[in-house]
Scaffold this active site. Structure first.
Site, PDB file in Angstrom:
ATOM      1  N   GLY A 127      -7.408   6.771  -7.884  1.00 13.30           N
ATOM      2  CA  GLY A 127      -6.749   7.936  -8.108  1.00 13.30           C
ATOM      3  C   GLY A 127      -5.888   8.335  -6.877  1.00 13.30           C
ATOM      4  O   GLY A 127      -6.351   9.225  -6.128  1.00 13.30           O
ATOM      5  N   TYR A 128      -4.749   7.512  -6.402  1.00  9.34           N
ATOM      6  CA  TYR A 128      -3.948   7.761  -5.352  1.00  9.34           C
ATOM      7  C   TYR A 128      -2.637   8.322  -5.845  1.00  9.34           C
ATOM      8  O   TYR A 128      -2.129   9.364  -5.469  1.00  9.34           O
ATOM      9  CB  TYR A 128      -3.716   6.399  -4.695  1.00  9.34           C
ATOM     10  CG  TYR A 128      -4.685   5.977  -3.759  1.00  9.34           C
ATOM     11  CD1 TYR A 128      -6.183   6.481  -3.904  1.00  9.34           C
ATOM     12  CD2 TYR A 128      -4.475   5.035  -2.668  1.00  9.34           C
ATOM     13  CE1 TYR A 128      -6.920   6.138  -2.880  1.00  9.34           C
ATOM     14  CE2 TYR A 128      -5.438   4.973  -1.611  1.00  9.34           C
ATOM     15  CZ  TYR A 128      -6.740   5.374  -1.722  1.00  9.34           C
ATOM     16  OH  TYR A 128      -7.472   5.086  -0.789  1.00  9.34           O
ATOM     17  N   GLU A 244      -6.175  -3.637  -0.607  1.00  9.34           N
ATOM     18  CA  GLU A 244      -5.567  -3.611  -1.772  1.00  9.34           C
ATOM     19  C   GLU A 244      -4.164  -4.599  -1.455  1.00  9.34           C
ATOM     20  O   GLU A 244      -3.928  -5.390  -2.429  1.00  9.34           O
ATOM     21  CB  GLU A 244      -5.138  -2.440  -2.137  1.00  9.34           C
ATOM     22  CG  GLU A 244      -4.212  -2.468  -3.492  1.00  9.34           C
ATOM     23  CD  GLU A 244      -3.552  -1.118  -3.748  1.00  9.34           C
ATOM     24  OE1 GLU A 244      -3.285  -0.839  -5.145  1.00  9.34           O
ATOM     25  OE2 GLU A 244      -3.624  -0.067  -2.795  1.00  9.34           O
ATOM     26  N   ASN A 383       7.703  -2.404  -1.751  1.00  7.46           N
ATOM     27  CA  ASN A 383       8.174  -3.352  -0.776  1.00  7.46           C
ATOM     28  C   ASN A 383       9.203  -2.667   0.349  1.00  7.46           C
ATOM     29  O   ASN A 383       9.466  -3.191   1.454  1.00  7.46           O
ATOM     30  CB  ASN A 383       8.733  -4.771  -1.300  1.00  7.46           C
ATOM     31  CG  ASN A 383       7.791  -5.380  -1.937  1.00  7.46           C
ATOM     32  OD1 ASN A 383       6.625  -5.074  -2.202  1.00  7.46           O
ATOM     33  ND2 ASN A 383       8.262  -6.637  -2.666  1.00  7.46           N
ATOM     34  N   GLU A 384       9.783  -1.877  -0.257  1.00  4.14           N
ATOM     35  CA  GLU A 384      10.974  -1.260   0.563  1.00  4.14           C
ATOM     36  C   GLU A 384      10.099  -0.316   1.969  1.00  4.14           C
ATOM     37  O   GLU A 384      10.441  -0.262   3.062  1.00  4.14           O
ATOM     38  CB  GLU A 384      11.798  -0.176  -0.101  1.00  4.14           C
ATOM     39  CG  GLU A 384      12.896  -0.849  -0.882  1.00  4.14           C
ATOM     40  CD  GLU A 384      12.494  -1.572  -2.251  1.00  4.14           C
ATOM     41  OE1 GLU A 384      12.936  -2.031  -2.794  1.00  4.14           O
ATOM     42  OE2 GLU A 384      11.154  -0.957  -2.508  1.00  4.14           O
TER      43      GLU A 384
END
Length: 397
Positions: A127-128, A244, A383-384
């Site tokens: 839950g992020y 992660e 990725n940005e």
């Protein structure tokens, strides 16, 4: 770094190959190979087989019930598991929450939750992310207000992968609104069966619903489910994200995908010759293979650092960026090699009825994988955003 394998490491690879040959159920490997959907029971079955072998938690210390493999052993297992089309180990409890509990959790939390993760008693989700708080995670708005022996949680989480299967969720929640964003966040463990929690599926482009919205309305969470200190959750969150992002690299899966692309390109013809002999296609294939080899070496170095007890920092961001770019490039090459056969969502091929496809083993899931894996460069911190972190750390500012 010495990249040649020792005799002990070669013997370990043979042990892994024998285990996979003997213990990996064919119906599970066929689902992975053909792009079929793995259900909860499938994943739990594979986890149980690995746990019986003592291999479910390769990165855990032995004192917590893990295999405590070194970086090379983990790399070998990932390579062989992907090559044999084994289901991927679901990381949320095993590779993400567990390292946080082992480093920051109380003795009581470790004794209670870690064995349950290994035994499959709990299925965890993460839950992020929230609407408006994805890569900018520190702006999250889900609140947890202390009320005696409980926190009262209200808010929403989104893109919760496999939340429909989970009975537990680890959450970042805001416990102080009066301080800097990062300083008012706590890390809570929440039972998904608690009254006030609602899970709503999100249907994706490929027709699946592996992600969900999770809503919290006056959810009561025991104070003992707070990990570490109140308002220190951002520290734990960053530690978890390094694990992660390292896992997201998926070296073994990229290697297996590259092998499949080569096989398909050798079978398909272009201009009277096998596609693999086409100069443009061959150049792209060679470049991605070079990039994959370089990333494999980098992955070993970063995992070695983590195994030594140091959480990787900017290196995990580099690995996340490069790993996801490589996997998407392999997906694109597979799509191009399959040509017209990649256009439809060939459910018949995925389910095993593959009449008319040139190489059903490769072409069946190509479209679904291509579209689904567009997410790779977004989740886990886009990725940005990762490039911004890399620039800030390496060049200052």
């Amino acid at each position: 770094m010495d990249l040649s394998y020792s005799e002990e490491e070669k013997a370990f690879r043979e042990e892994v190959r024998t285990f996979l040959k003997d213990k990996l159920p064919k119906e599970l490997s066929d689902k992975v190979r053909y792009g079929g959907e793995l259900g909860k029971a499938d994943i739990e079955r594979w986890h149980a087989i690995l746990n019986e072998q003592g291999w479910l938690a390769p990165n855990w210390p032995k004192k917590f019930g893990g295999a405590e493999w070194n970086a090379v052993q983990r790399h070998i297992f990932e390579e062989e598991a992907a090559a044999h089309h084994a289901p991927r180990i679901v990381p949320f409890g095993l590779s993400m929450l567990a390292p946080v509990l082992q480093k920051f959790g109380s003795k009581e939390q470790q004794d209670h939750w870690l064995p349950r993760i290994l035994n499959g008693d709990d299925w965890w989700c993460q839950g992020y992310s929230e609407p408006g708080a994805g890569s900018d995670l520190a702006s999250l708005k889900t609140t947890a207000v202390r009320d005696g022996d409980h926190y009262i949680v209200n808010g929403q989480k989104t893109w919760t992968t496999l939340g429909q299967h989970a009975n537990m969720i680890f959450c970042l929640v805001r416990t102080n609104k009066e301080v800097k964003q990062q300083e008012g966040i706590s890390f809570l463990l929440i039972d998904m069966d608690t009254p006030g929690i609602e899970v709503r599926p999100i249907v994706l482009l490929d027709g699946g619903a592996e992600v969900n919205e999770v809503w919290f309305t006056d959810v009561k969470v025991p104070v003992e489910n707070l990990v570490g200190e109140e308002n220190k959750g951002w520290t734990y969150a960053k530690y978890l994200l390094t694990h992660e992002r390292t896992n997201i690299a998926g070296v073994g899966f990229s290697q297996a995908g590259l092998t499949a692309v080569k096989r398909l390109a050798k079978a398909e013809m272009a201009g009277g010759k096998p596609l693999i002999q086409n100069p443009h296609f061959a150049a792209r294939l060679a470049q991605v293979e070079i990039d994959l080899q370089a990333m494999s070496t980098t992955n070993l170095r970063i995992i070695s650092k983590a195994a030594a007890g140091t959480a990787p920092g900017v290196e995990s961001s580099m690995l996340k960026v490069k790993g996801t770019i490589i996997r998407q490039e392999i997906n694109d090459l597979a799509r191009r090699a399959a040509g017209a056969y990649a256009m439809p969502f060939a459910s018949e091929a995925i389910e095993g009825s593959n009449a008319g496809l040139p190489d059903p083993l490769s072409a069946g899931p190509v479209a679904a994988q291509y579209f689904n894996n567009r997410k790779l460069s977004i989740f886990g911190g886009s990725n940005e955003i990762q490039r911004g972190i890399i620039a800030k750390v390496t060049m200052g500012g």
